[in-house]
Design a protein around this motif. Structure first.
Motif, PDB file in Angstrom:
ATOM      1  N   LEU A 184      14.828 -33.047 -30.454  1.00  0.00           N
ATOM      2  CA  LEU A 184      13.724 -32.370 -31.134  1.00  0.00           C
ATOM      3  C   LEU A 184      13.974 -30.879 -31.331  1.00  0.00           C
ATOM      4  O   LEU A 184      13.589 -30.307 -32.349  1.00  0.00           O
ATOM      5  CB  LEU A 184      12.422 -32.568 -30.351  1.00  0.00           C
ATOM      6  N   PHE A 185      14.612 -30.231 -30.354  1.00  0.00           N
ATOM      7  CA  PHE A 185      14.628 -28.775 -30.348  1.00  0.00           C
ATOM      8  C   PHE A 185      15.981 -28.110 -30.579  1.00  0.00           C
ATOM      9  O   PHE A 185      16.036 -27.056 -31.219  1.00  0.00           O
ATOM     10  CB  PHE A 185      14.077 -28.263 -29.010  1.00  0.00           C
ATOM     11  N   LEU A 186      17.066 -28.647 -30.046  1.00  0.00           N
ATOM     12  CA  LEU A 186      18.280 -27.845 -29.944  1.00  0.00           C
ATOM     13  C   LEU A 186      18.902 -27.474 -31.284  1.00  0.00           C
ATOM     14  O   LEU A 186      19.310 -26.335 -31.485  1.00  0.00           O
ATOM     15  CB  LEU A 186      19.302 -28.558 -29.051  1.00  0.00           C
ATOM     16  N   SER A 187      18.980 -28.413 -32.224  1.00  0.00           N
ATOM     17  CA  SER A 187      19.598 -28.084 -33.511  1.00  0.00           C
ATOM     18  C   SER A 187      18.777 -27.023 -34.253  1.00  0.00           C
ATOM     19  O   SER A 187      19.333 -26.125 -34.893  1.00  0.00           O
ATOM     20  CB  SER A 187      19.754 -29.343 -34.373  1.00  0.00           C
ATOM     21  N   ILE A 188      17.448 -27.109 -34.145  1.00  0.00           N
ATOM     22  CA  ILE A 188      16.582 -26.130 -34.806  1.00  0.00           C
ATOM     23  C   ILE A 188      16.786 -24.744 -34.216  1.00  0.00           C
ATOM     24  O   ILE A 188      16.915 -23.738 -34.934  1.00  0.00           O
ATOM     25  CB  ILE A 188      15.109 -26.542 -34.673  1.00  0.00           C
ATOM     26  N   LEU A 189      16.834 -24.659 -32.890  1.00  0.00           N
ATOM     27  CA  LEU A 189      16.951 -23.360 -32.237  1.00  0.00           C
ATOM     28  C   LEU A 189      18.354 -22.782 -32.375  1.00  0.00           C
ATOM     29  O   LEU A 189      18.518 -21.560 -32.454  1.00  0.00           O
ATOM     30  CB  LEU A 189      16.534 -23.488 -30.772  1.00  0.00           C
ATOM     31  N   GLU A 190      19.360 -23.644 -32.435  1.00  0.00           N
ATOM     32  CA  GLU A 190      20.726 -23.158 -32.691  1.00  0.00           C
ATOM     33  C   GLU A 190      20.823 -22.537 -34.078  1.00  0.00           C
ATOM     34  O   GLU A 190      21.547 -21.547 -34.271  1.00  0.00           O
ATOM     35  CB  GLU A 190      21.722 -24.298 -32.545  1.00  0.00           C
ATOM     36  N   GLU A 191      20.107 -23.097 -35.044  1.00  0.00           N
ATOM     37  CA  GLU A 191      20.104 -22.530 -36.390  1.00  0.00           C
ATOM     38  C   GLU A 191      19.496 -21.132 -36.419  1.00  0.00           C
ATOM     39  O   GLU A 191      19.720 -20.376 -37.362  1.00  0.00           O
ATOM     40  CB  GLU A 191      19.330 -23.452 -37.341  1.00  0.00           C
ATOM     41  N   ARG A 192      18.728 -20.799 -35.394  1.00  0.00           N
ATOM     42  CA  ARG A 192      18.132 -19.464 -35.283  1.00  0.00           C
ATOM     43  C   ARG A 192      18.950 -18.567 -34.366  1.00  0.00           C
ATOM     44  O   ARG A 192      18.466 -17.605 -33.794  1.00  0.00           O
ATOM     45  CB  ARG A 192      16.693 -19.577 -34.792  1.00  0.00           C
ATOM     46  N   HIS A 246      10.328 -19.581 -19.458  1.00  0.00           N
ATOM     47  CA  HIS A 246       9.187 -19.878 -20.313  1.00  0.00           C
ATOM     48  C   HIS A 246       9.342 -21.309 -20.823  1.00  0.00           C
ATOM     49  O   HIS A 246      10.447 -21.852 -20.856  1.00  0.00           O
ATOM     50  CB  HIS A 246       9.119 -18.916 -21.498  1.00  0.00           C
ATOM     51  N   GLY A 247       8.251 -21.909 -21.236  1.00  0.00           N
ATOM     52  CA  GLY A 247       8.276 -23.275 -21.722  1.00  0.00           C
ATOM     53  C   GLY A 247       7.919 -23.374 -23.197  1.00  0.00           C
ATOM     54  O   GLY A 247       7.204 -22.524 -23.736  1.00  0.00           O
ATOM     55  N   LEU A 248       8.418 -24.418 -23.842  1.00  0.00           N
ATOM     56  CA  LEU A 248       8.080 -24.758 -25.219  1.00  0.00           C
ATOM     57  C   LEU A 248       7.952 -26.267 -25.291  1.00  0.00           C
ATOM     58  O   LEU A 248       8.867 -26.987 -24.892  1.00  0.00           O
ATOM     59  CB  LEU A 248       9.167 -24.268 -26.180  1.00  0.00           C
ATOM     60  N   ALA A 249       6.808 -26.771 -25.755  1.00  0.00           N
ATOM     61  CA  ALA A 249       6.589 -28.217 -25.831  1.00  0.00           C
ATOM     62  C   ALA A 249       6.082 -28.599 -27.212  1.00  0.00           C
ATOM     63  O   ALA A 249       5.279 -27.876 -27.810  1.00  0.00           O
ATOM     64  CB  ALA A 249       5.589 -28.672 -24.766  1.00  0.00           C
ATOM     65  N   PRO A 272       6.289 -15.402 -36.796  1.00  0.00           N
ATOM     66  CA  PRO A 272       5.906 -14.696 -35.570  1.00  0.00           C
ATOM     67  C   PRO A 272       6.430 -15.378 -34.311  1.00  0.00           C
ATOM     68  O   PRO A 272       6.824 -14.727 -33.353  1.00  0.00           O
ATOM     69  CB  PRO A 272       4.372 -14.715 -35.615  1.00  0.00           C
ATOM     70  N   LYS A 273       6.433 -16.719 -34.300  1.00  0.00           N
ATOM     71  CA  LYS A 273       6.930 -17.434 -33.140  1.00  0.00           C
ATOM     72  C   LYS A 273       8.453 -17.361 -33.062  1.00  0.00           C
ATOM     73  O   LYS A 273       9.029 -17.369 -31.989  1.00  0.00           O
ATOM     74  CB  LYS A 273       6.474 -18.898 -33.187  1.00  0.00           C
ATOM     75  N   LEU A 274       9.120 -17.270 -34.200  1.00  0.00           N
ATOM     76  CA  LEU A 274      10.563 -17.130 -34.187  1.00  0.00           C
ATOM     77  C   LEU A 274      10.968 -15.779 -33.606  1.00  0.00           C
ATOM     78  O   LEU A 274      11.966 -15.659 -32.912  1.00  0.00           O
ATOM     79  CB  LEU A 274      11.133 -17.303 -35.597  1.00  0.00           C
ATOM     80  N   ARG A 275      10.196 -14.735 -33.883  1.00  0.00           N
ATOM     81  CA  ARG A 275      10.460 -13.434 -33.254  1.00  0.00           C
ATOM     82  C   ARG A 275      10.260 -13.546 -31.753  1.00  0.00           C
ATOM     83  O   ARG A 275      10.997 -12.946 -30.971  1.00  0.00           O
ATOM     84  CB  ARG A 275       9.555 -12.361 -33.862  1.00  0.00           C
ATOM     85  N   TRP A 276       9.274 -14.318 -31.349  1.00  0.00           N
ATOM     86  CA  TRP A 276       9.067 -14.562 -29.922  1.00  0.00           C
ATOM     87  C   TRP A 276      10.274 -15.256 -29.314  1.00  0.00           C
ATOM     88  O   TRP A 276      10.721 -14.920 -28.209  1.00  0.00           O
ATOM     89  CB  TRP A 276       7.806 -15.403 -29.747  1.00  0.00           C
ATOM     90  N   LEU A 277      10.848 -16.194 -30.041  1.00  0.00           N
ATOM     91  CA  LEU A 277      11.996 -16.925 -29.536  1.00  0.00           C
ATOM     92  C   LEU A 277      13.207 -16.032 -29.305  1.00  0.00           C
ATOM     93  O   LEU A 277      14.028 -16.295 -28.433  1.00  0.00           O
ATOM     94  CB  LEU A 277      12.384 -18.037 -30.522  1.00  0.00           C
TER      95      LEU A 277
END
Length: 247
Positions: free
Chosen positions: A145-153, A229-232, A113-118
């Motif tokens: 922490l974040f960039l490689s994970i979000l690039e994979e999406r 928007h923010g993500l922490a 659900p959060k990935l759809r939000w992303l």
């Protein structure tokens, strides 16, 4: 990741082959992250704070607060206990070997659900670490922490969308007003990027008063961003809300 970062990563893998990884809380065997599923539930927030600008800010009578410039912030975990300790070690004691485990905690807290939000965002950026601190640590914590994970999406991630215009003092001992004064005009948009009309997700490791993210969001909005928007990874207790809010 730098050569030193890659070396720490593979040394950590070798260590775990010899000494299997255990939950940082209860000691139970885990394959991923720092926490077993039971202990992770204690720290997990997955809580989204939604904001509306104040009238005094819209009227030009107040400096921006997070609610004035951020549309929302998604907090993955409580900034407490072993996670608070891990981030302190990572940022101030050079414990780069914790990065792979904390990345896995990010993945564990981003269910479908959060990935759809992303997927609504045009650009993913991070709060930039100063060049001096990045050189001292050998890594930029939010980016790692974040960039490689979000690039994979399949998201467009820009590690250098924002740049530090000047050096700032550590913020952990400052109150909200002192943080605002220290951070004023410290960020700028890297000239080669265009943010006009873009929906931007801004990532950071810790969300406490929101002052750092608010200053970065203000700069992006002034450059023409449609929304920020923010993500922490972790949120301080003042941002946790109630159980009813998070349900």
């Amino acid at each position: 990741m730098s050569f030193a970062g890659e070396l720490r990563y593979y040394l950590q893998i070798l260590k775990e082959i010899i000494f299997p990884r255990a939950c940082a809380v209860c000691g139970y065997h885990v394959d991923n992250g720092m926490l077993c599923e039971k202990c992770r539930k204690h720290y997990l927030l997955q809580y989204q704070v939604k904001y509306t600008p104040r009238e005094e800010y819209l009227a030009g009578q107040s400096a921006p607060l997070p609610e004035d410039v951020l549309s929302s912030v998604l907090l993955l975990y409580k900034y407490d206990g072993v996670l608070k300790d891990a981030l302190h070690r990572l940022k101030f004691e050079g414990a780069g070997e914790l990065l792979p485990m904390l990345r896995e905690e990010v993945e564990a807290a981003l269910p479908n659900p959060k990935l759809r939000w992303l997927s609504q965002f045009d650009i993913v950026a991070t709060i930039p670490t100063s060049q001096e601190r990045r050189q001292q640590r050998g890594y930029d914590v939010p980016a790692e922490l974040f960039l490689s994970i979000l690039e994979e999406r399949n998201l467009t991630a820009c590690a250098d969308l924002l740049q530090r215009e000047r050096r700032t003092a550590p913020l952990f001992a400052l109150d909200k007003q002192q943080r605002q004064a220290e951070l004023a005009e410290c960020f700028g948009v890297t000239p080669r990027y265009t943010v006009a009309g873009k929906r931007i997700l801004l990532c950071d490791d810790i969300y406490t008063t929101g002052t750092t993210m608010a200053e970065a969001a203000r700069v992006l909005l002034e450059a023409g961003a449609a929304s920020v928007h923010g993500l922490a990874l972790c949120g301080a207790q003042a941002n946790w809300g109630t159980e009813a809010d998070r349900s």
